[in-house]
Scaffold this motif. Structure first.
Motif, PDB file in Angstrom:
ATOM      1  N   LYS A  46       3.427 -10.812  -7.112  1.00  0.00           N
ATOM      2  CA  LYS A  46       3.756 -12.113  -6.523  1.00  0.00           C
ATOM      3  C   LYS A  46       2.781 -12.548  -5.434  1.00  0.00           C
ATOM      4  O   LYS A  46       2.590 -13.742  -5.205  1.00  0.00           O
ATOM      5  CB  LYS A  46       5.170 -12.068  -5.928  1.00  0.00           C
ATOM      6  N   GLU A  47       2.166 -11.598  -4.754  1.00  0.00           N
ATOM      7  CA  GLU A  47       1.313 -11.937  -3.617  1.00  0.00           C
ATOM      8  C   GLU A  47      -0.163 -12.089  -3.992  1.00  0.00           C
ATOM      9  O   GLU A  47      -0.991 -12.339  -3.118  1.00  0.00           O
ATOM     10  CB  GLU A  47       1.443 -10.851  -2.542  1.00  0.00           C
ATOM     11  N   VAL A  48      -0.484 -11.924  -5.282  1.00  0.00           N
ATOM     12  CA  VAL A  48      -1.886 -11.968  -5.695  1.00  0.00           C
ATOM     13  C   VAL A  48      -2.126 -13.206  -6.554  1.00  0.00           C
ATOM     14  O   VAL A  48      -1.506 -13.388  -7.602  1.00  0.00           O
ATOM     15  CB  VAL A  48      -2.283 -10.698  -6.483  1.00  0.00           C
ATOM     16  N   GLU A  49      -3.036 -14.047  -6.105  1.00  0.00           N
ATOM     17  CA  GLU A  49      -3.411 -15.220  -6.896  1.00  0.00           C
ATOM     18  C   GLU A  49      -4.829 -15.625  -6.534  1.00  0.00           C
ATOM     19  O   GLU A  49      -5.332 -15.313  -5.460  1.00  0.00           O
ATOM     20  CB  GLU A  49      -2.453 -16.379  -6.656  1.00  0.00           C
ATOM     21  N   ALA A  50      -5.476 -16.285  -7.465  1.00  0.00           N
ATOM     22  CA  ALA A  50      -6.850 -16.740  -7.250  1.00  0.00           C
ATOM     23  C   ALA A  50      -7.177 -17.802  -8.280  1.00  0.00           C
ATOM     24  O   ALA A  50      -6.480 -17.960  -9.290  1.00  0.00           O
ATOM     25  CB  ALA A  50      -7.839 -15.575  -7.372  1.00  0.00           C
ATOM     26  N   THR A  51      -8.233 -18.528  -8.010  1.00  0.00           N
ATOM     27  CA  THR A  51      -8.740 -19.500  -8.980  1.00  0.00           C
ATOM     28  C   THR A  51      -9.919 -18.869  -9.691  1.00  0.00           C
ATOM     29  O   THR A  51     -10.885 -18.448  -9.059  1.00  0.00           O
ATOM     30  CB  THR A  51      -9.185 -20.797  -8.268  1.00  0.00           C
TER      31      THR A  51
END
Length: 335
Positions: free
Chosen positions: A288-293
Motif C-alpha cells: 500500500k505504501e509503494v507507488e511510482a510513475t
C-alpha cells in the motif's frame, strides 16, 4: 597436548564453522518473471538473507503452470513467486499451494490477493496488456493507429499483428480471458476469429510481440504494457495503447513446501523492499505504501477489464483446448 596440535584443531574448527556459516540453504523457486529481472530480485533477497540462496526455475506462465500441475504428487518447487493469479487460484484448488499468512500481509492491497478464505497466494504486482504500435512501420504501410480492439479486425492490418499463444503465455491467456469475460462467450470467440485473419503468428512469450513491434518485424504486438514502456524508454518508435477492456492479472507468490527457509522467501517477496523493486517496472504493486510513475506506461486503470481470477483458473483448460483447435496453426515453432 602440543601447542601445534591445539592450534591445528582450532584452525580446523574455525574452518568448519566458516564453511557451515556460508553454506546457504537453497530454496527452489518456480517463476514466470521476465528473465532480465531475476538476478535483481535474487541479489536483493540474499543480501538480507545470506543464509538462504534462491534457485530459480523459470518459464512462461502456461508452461510453468503445467509443470507444477504435472509435479503435483512429487513437488519440486518450494515457492512459486511471480506467477499469474489465475494460475495460483488453479494451483490452490489442486492442493499444490499451502495455506500460509506471510508476515506483513496487512500492508498489502487486498484486491491483488487470493480473494477466498484460507488465503494461499498474495499479489506482488499487477501486470497489464497493451497494443504496441510501431509508428514507422505503420507509416510505411499506411496503417492507421488503432484505438479499440474492434479496430484490429480491419483487413488493413492483415499479416501485421502478433500476439502470445495463451497456452504458453499468461499474457496471452489473460487477454483471451478478458475478451471472453467482457464481450461474452459467443462474441468473444467471434472476435478472436476475425482477429486471427489479421494475425501473422502467435508467439510463446508474452513480451515477444512488443519486442517484434519495437524491431519493426510487425507493426502491432498485443503484449505486455511494461515491455512496451521499457522499449519506448530505450528509443523504440512505439506508441503503447491500452484500449478499453485491457487484460490484466495479479502476479503473485505462494508457498508449496512449508520449510522455514521457504516461508522467509515468501515473507520477503511481499515486503516493502521487494515492492520497491517491483515498482521500477510496474506502476501498480502489492504494498500500500509503494507507488511510482513508470516512464511511458499508459493509463491503465480506467481501461482495465473486469477480471474474475477464479473463473480464469477454472476455465483455463477448456478455453485453451478450444483456442488451440481454432488458432494454433499460426503458432511459432517451440524452440
Amino acid at each position: 597436548m602440543s601447542t601445534r596440535f591445539v592450534k591445528g584443531s582450532i584452525a580446523a574448527l574455525v574452518s568448519l564453522l566458516a564453511t557451515n556459516a556460508f553454506a546457504a540453504q537453497e530454496v527452489t523457486v518456480y517463476t514466470a518473471f521476465e528473465t532480465d529481472i531475476l538476478a535483481k530480485y535474487k541479489n536483493a533477497f540474499e543480501a538480507e538473507n545470506p543464509d538462504i540462496s534462491i534457485k530459480w526455475v523459470r518459464d512462461s506462465t502456461g508452461i510453468m503452470t503445467a509443470k507444477l500441475l504435472a509435479e503435483k504428487n512429487n513437488p519440486q518447487a518450494e515457492v512459486v513467486w511471480g506467477l499469474a493469479g489465475s494460475s495460483m487460484a488453479l494451483l490452490k484448488n489442486e492442493g499444490i499451494l499451502s495455506t500460509y499468512t506471510p508476515n506483513g500481509v496487512d500492508e498489502l492491497r487486498a484486491s491483488l490477493n487470493d480473494p477466498e478464505g484460507e488465503q494461499a497466494w498474495f499479489g506482488n504486482d499487477a501486470f497489464f496488456n497493451a497494443i504496441c504500435f510501431n509508428e514507422i512501420v505503420a507509416k510505411q504501410h499506411n496503417l492507421p493507429m488503432p484505438k479499440s480492439w474492434e479496430d484490429l479486425t480491419n483487413p488493413v492490418y492483415k499479416g501485421h499483428i502478433s500476439m502470445p499463444n495463451p497456452a504458453s503465455s499468461g499474457t496471452g491467456y489473460m487477454q483471451v480471458s478478458a475478451w471472453l469475460q467482457n464481450m461474452g462467450e459467443d462474441q468473444g470467440w467471434s472476435y478472436m476469429q476475425k482477429l486471427d485473419d489479421n494475425i501473422a503468428h502467435y508467439t510463446h512469450s508474452g513480451s515477444k510481440p512488443c519486442v517484434e513491434a519495437g524491431m519493426g518485424e510487425v507493426a502491432i504486438g498485443i503484449s505486455m504494457a511494461s515491455r512496451g514502456a521499457k522499449l519506448k524508454t530505450q528509443g523504440a518508435p512505439l506508441e503503447v495503447i491500452t484500449p478499453a477492456g485491457i487484460g490484466w492479472e495479479s502476479e503473485a507468490v505462494g508457498l508449496v513446501k512449508e520449510s522455514e527457509a521457504a516461508k522467509r522467501v515468501v515473507d520477503w517477496s511481499i515486503s516493502k523492499a521487494a515492492n520497491e523493486l517491483y515498482v521500477e517496472m510496474y506502476p501498480v504493486v502489492g504494498h500500500k505504501e509503494v507507488e511510482a510513475t513508470v516512464a511511458h506506461f499508459p493509463d491503465v486503470e480506467t481501461n482495465m477489464a473486469e477480471m474474475d481470477f477464479a473463473r480464469m483458473g477454472n476455465e483455463r483448460a477448456d478455453v485453451l483446448k478450444k483456442w488451440a483447435a481454432k488458432f494454433d496453426a499460426k503458432s511459432e515453432p517451440r524452440s
